[in-house]
Write an enzyme that holds these catalytic residues in place. Sequence first.
Site: not given
Ligand code: SAH
Ligand code: SF4
Length: 357
Positions: A87, A100, A107, A111, A114, A155-156, A185, A208-210, A284, A327
């Site tokens: 996408e 984006c 991926c 996580c 995600c 993807g990463e 990212s 992406s720390l969280h 989300n 995202c």
């Molecule tokens: N893999 C990379 C880039 C793609 S994910 C990464 O993780 O940074 C893009 C962003 O969306 C990241 O910051 C990720 O943590 C965030 N993300 C993933 N799932 C999400 C969700 N359910 N709600 C909000 N942000 C989310």
């Molecule tokens: Fe992959 Fe980024 Fe999703 Fe983590 S948040 S599973 S690194 S796409």
Amino acid sequence: MPAPYDLTRDELTRLLEGEPAYRARQVWEGLHARVRRPGEMTELPAALRASLEAALPPALREVSRRTADGGQTTKWLWALHDDARVETVLMHYPDRVTVCVSTQAGCAMGCQFCATGQAGFRRHLTEGEIVEQVAAAVREARPRRLSNVVFMGMGEPLANYDRVWGAVVRLNGEMGLSARHLTLSTVGLVPGIRRLAAETLPVNLAVSLHAANDTLRDELVPINRRYPLAVLAEACAAYVEASGRRLSIEWALIDGVNDRRSDASELVTFARPLGAHVNLIPLNPTPGYPVVGSPADRVRRFRDDLRVLGVNATIRATRGADIDAACGQLAASAPGEAADTATPAGAVQLLPGARGR
Ligand code: SAH
Ligand code: SF4
């Protein structure tokens, strides 16, 4: 058959063997600077146009396209030659137009929260498949000019380093996008961040720390077990030092999980020495993770706590939530399937603080 944006300039020249020498430049500029399909290059003789159109079919076939936010957000679902799905999301803002892009089909980072991670890994995208997503956005955005590219789709990016970097170089050198307007990212792949620090193009880096303690981060973002926070912080510092760019930290606020005062103060400990800016986004909802995003008042309080403690933070407007285009919401499913998964924000909020009295 090669995808148009996977060809090097030499390969294109070879493909045009027997044509006048200036044709390769014309076609190369047609593809990159002017962002046209071969069939639209009216400066070429009709027969050549037709044969190039047949020799260089697009890498992306549109499966579906949806719009939201009054037409300001467009999300495509593409099928690739092997039927892998990815996408791309195009977002119009008053001051910029951002796309984006996805860098992998699926991926492997796993996580929990995600949608892409829940679906697992299928394959890396090629350089041409990444660049063509931007080309599609450039065309769609007209007459406005696409200004920014964020590598925040599926993807990463740093797990597919060479192809992603190839795309960055092509976007910058051939399509005229400034490095300052390109953002990678990452979930925190330390070797990739270190490689990035050695490149000469200073792109923006978002991490992406969280979670800013290892126990919680190990759980939310499993790659933290390999590259824990202290190691990640060192790599980030090296990037900031080498690139001169400000680091961003992405933080998806999860109700009762990482939105407490103690989470804010741990984040400050990580972010402040790096001079990082924090982007907050309420999580989300995704089908595979039974927790919801933080309510709006908690998101604001978290932001205010960060600011008081000396860290710059903004709440990111979620775009396209009603088409799952926000995202992290990107999960290539069969057309139609994705439409029904979004829970309206705030629908199921069980506040830990709410007392039954
Ligand atoms: N893999 C990379 C880039 C793609 S994910 C990464 O993780 O940074 C893009 C962003 O969306 C990241 O910051 C990720 O943590 C965030 N993300 C993933 N799932 C999400 C969700 N359910 N709600 C909000 N942000 C989310
Ligand atoms: Fe992959 Fe980024 Fe999703 Fe983590 S948040 S599973 S690194 S796409």
